[in-house]
Design a protein around this motif. Structure first.
Motif, mmCIF file in Angstrom:
data_model
loop_
_atom_site.group_PDB
_atom_site.id
_atom_site.type_symbol
_atom_site.label_atom_id
_atom_site.label_comp_id
_atom_site.label_asym_id
_atom_site.label_seq_id
_atom_site.Cartn_x
_atom_site.Cartn_y
_atom_site.Cartn_z
ATOM 1 N N LEU A 1 -7.649 1.507 12.967
ATOM 2 C CA LEU A 1 -7.815 0.223 12.288
ATOM 3 C C LEU A 1 -6.499 -0.510 12.082
ATOM 4 C CD1 LEU A 1 -10.435 1.212 9.578
ATOM 5 C CD2 LEU A 1 -10.835 -0.090 11.666
ATOM 6 N N GLY A 2 -5.390 0.216 12.189
ATOM 7 C CA GLY A 2 -4.077 -0.405 12.041
ATOM 8 C C GLY A 2 -3.906 -1.078 10.696
ATOM 9 N N SER A 3 -3.479 -2.325 10.746
ATOM 10 C CA SER A 3 -3.188 -3.063 9.512
ATOM 11 C C SER A 3 -4.438 -3.356 8.690
ATOM 12 C CB SER A 3 -2.472 -4.374 9.844
ATOM 13 O OG SER A 3 -3.319 -5.195 10.634
ATOM 14 N N GLN A 4 -5.626 -3.189 9.284
ATOM 15 C CA GLN A 4 -6.865 -3.456 8.552
ATOM 16 C C GLN A 4 -7.331 -2.252 7.728
ATOM 17 O OE1 GLN A 4 -9.293 -4.825 11.825
ATOM 18 N NE2 GLN A 4 -9.090 -6.914 11.061
ATOM 19 N N THR A 5 -6.585 -1.163 7.790
ATOM 20 C CA THR A 5 -6.940 0.024 7.011
ATOM 21 C C THR A 5 -6.994 -0.304 5.521
ATOM 22 O OG1 THR A 5 -5.942 1.459 8.666
ATOM 23 C CG2 THR A 5 -6.311 2.409 6.491
ATOM 24 N N GLU B 1 6.566 5.511 4.085
ATOM 25 C CA GLU B 1 6.401 4.897 2.770
ATOM 26 C C GLU B 1 5.679 3.557 2.897
ATOM 27 O OE1 GLU B 1 10.130 4.634 0.713
ATOM 28 O OE2 GLU B 1 10.488 6.789 0.877
ATOM 29 N N ALA B 2 6.011 2.811 3.940
ATOM 30 C CA ALA B 2 5.427 1.479 4.129
ATOM 31 C C ALA B 2 3.921 1.534 4.364
ATOM 32 C CB ALA B 2 6.110 0.769 5.290
ATOM 33 N N THR B 3 3.432 2.611 4.957
ATOM 34 C CA THR B 3 1.985 2.712 5.202
ATOM 35 C C THR B 3 1.270 3.494 4.107
ATOM 36 O OG1 THR B 3 2.322 4.648 6.628
ATOM 37 C CG2 THR B 3 2.164 2.502 7.715
ATOM 38 N N ALA B 4 1.897 4.541 3.582
ATOM 39 C CA ALA B 4 1.230 5.410 2.610
ATOM 40 C C ALA B 4 1.186 4.815 1.209
ATOM 41 C CB ALA B 4 1.907 6.775 2.564
ATOM 42 N N PHE B 5 2.274 4.236 0.745
ATOM 43 C CA PHE B 5 2.331 3.767 -0.635
ATOM 44 C C PHE B 5 1.269 2.718 -0.950
ATOM 45 C CE2 PHE B 5 7.015 4.960 -1.767
ATOM 46 C CZ PHE B 5 6.786 6.250 -1.336
ATOM 47 N N PRO B 6 1.090 1.695 -0.103
ATOM 48 C CA PRO B 6 0.029 0.722 -0.413
ATOM 49 C C PRO B 6 -1.358 1.365 -0.466
ATOM 50 C CG PRO B 6 1.519 -0.171 1.241
ATOM 51 C CD PRO B 6 1.877 1.275 1.058
ATOM 52 N N LEU B 7 -1.607 2.341 0.409
ATOM 53 C CA LEU B 7 -2.907 3.020 0.399
ATOM 54 C C LEU B 7 -3.106 3.797 -0.897
ATOM 55 C CD1 LEU B 7 -2.979 4.308 4.086
ATOM 56 C CD2 LEU B 7 -4.287 2.390 3.117
ATOM 57 N N LEU B 8 -2.065 4.479 -1.361
ATOM 58 C CA LEU B 8 -2.143 5.229 -2.613
ATOM 59 C C LEU B 8 -2.338 4.287 -3.797
ATOM 60 C CD1 LEU B 8 0.624 7.890 -1.932
ATOM 61 C CD2 LEU B 8 -1.846 8.301 -2.088
ATOM 62 N N ARG B 9 -1.662 3.145 -3.780
ATOM 63 C CA ARG B 9 -1.822 2.176 -4.871
ATOM 64 C C ARG B 9 -3.224 1.589 -4.908
ATOM 65 N NH1 ARG B 9 3.703 0.929 -3.436
ATOM 66 N NH2 ARG B 9 5.017 1.676 -5.132
ATOM 67 N N LEU B 10 -3.861 1.480 -3.742
ATOM 68 C CA LEU B 10 -5.233 0.967 -3.690
ATOM 69 C C LEU B 10 -6.242 1.973 -4.244
ATOM 70 C CD1 LEU B 10 -5.303 -0.760 -0.190
ATOM 71 C CD2 LEU B 10 -5.552 -1.873 -2.418
ATOM 72 N N GLY B 11 -5.864 3.256 -4.238
ATOM 73 C CA GLY B 11 -6.774 4.277 -4.740
ATOM 74 C C GLY B 11 -7.141 5.344 -3.739
ATOM 75 N N THR B 12 -6.462 5.369 -2.585
ATOM 76 C CA THR B 12 -6.702 6.417 -1.600
ATOM 77 C C THR B 12 -6.372 7.765 -2.222
ATOM 78 O OG1 THR B 12 -6.202 4.928 0.234
ATOM 79 C CG2 THR B 12 -5.998 7.286 0.681
ATOM 80 N N LYS B 13 -7.261 8.733 -2.061
ATOM 81 C CA LYS B 13 -7.079 10.054 -2.668
ATOM 82 C C LYS B 13 -6.507 11.081 -1.701
ATOM 83 C CE LYS B 13 -9.058 8.821 -6.526
ATOM 84 N NZ LYS B 13 -8.266 8.509 -7.684
ATOM 85 N N GLY B 14 -6.645 10.828 -0.398
ATOM 86 C CA GLY B 14 -6.153 11.788 0.579
ATOM 87 C C GLY B 14 -5.470 11.106 1.738
#
Length: 188
Positions: free
Chosen positions: A29-33, A58-71
């Motif tokens: 999904l790239g940037s649409q993840t 950090e650029a890909t993982a941190f935004p996902l974690l801030r959104l609520g990604t658990k894994g």
């Protein structure tokens, strides 16, 4: 449900709302993840999201974690660890590579003042309240023992009690509870 890239529009209303565990292939999904993670969590705030990808910076993982990604799991780990990841995340925990989690915690602590879990809302002993503060300072059992003038075994006992009372299995989960992000509410 398999979603092909590119996602042409919002998936709100199209995702099965009763599904609690979602595994997303972040590389396809790239940037649409991040958009898909947001849609999943908007549809069902109790959902638990795991993102799989080749590499997480950090650029890909941190935004996902801030959104609520658990894994967050790399392709290299999928065969060996996916069953354990699914179990841990489904049980309410987090699964993030240690190096990524460490950098995320450091960055998050530097960015904002933590909202401490309210020790008074639980039946914590005075020693457990002290240990909770030590845990939120990211101290190890040995460091807690030295600071509190107790044995390492006693420190481990108190740490286990605090984690149990907050309903988490790992220190990282307790620490993440201390930040007022999506899904990081105080225990009741």
């Amino acid at each position: 449900m398999r979603i092909e890239s590119p996602v042409s529009s919002s998936l709100r209303g199209l995702l099965p709302s009763e599904t609690l565990l979602h595994v997303i292939d972040g590389d396809s999904l790239g940037s649409q993840t991040a958009v898909l993670v947001s849609d999943v969590l908007a549809e069902n705030p109790s959902a638990r999201v795991i993102v799989i990808g080749e590499v997480f910076s950090e650029a890909t993982a941190f935004p996902l974690l801030r959104l609520g990604t658990k894994g967050i799991v790399t392709y290299a780990e999928v065969l060996e660890r996916l069953p354990r990841v699914l179990e841990e995340v489904n049980a309410g925990g987090f699964w993030v590579p240690r190096a990524v989690l460490s950098r995320f915690v450091d960055a998050t602590r530097a960015e904002s003042a933590p909202h401490r879990p309210v020790a008074g809302s639980l039946a914590l002993t005075p020693r457990e309240r002290e240990v909770l503060e030590d845990l939120l300072q990211n101290l190890s059992n040995k460091e807690i023992a030295r600071k509190r003038h107790i044995s390492s075994r006693t420190a481990k006992f108190h740490v286990s009690n605090v984690l149990s009372k907050y309903g988490v299995r790992r220190r990282a989960d307790l620490f993440l509870l201390s930040f007022p992000e999506r899904g990081a509410s105080q225990p009741t």
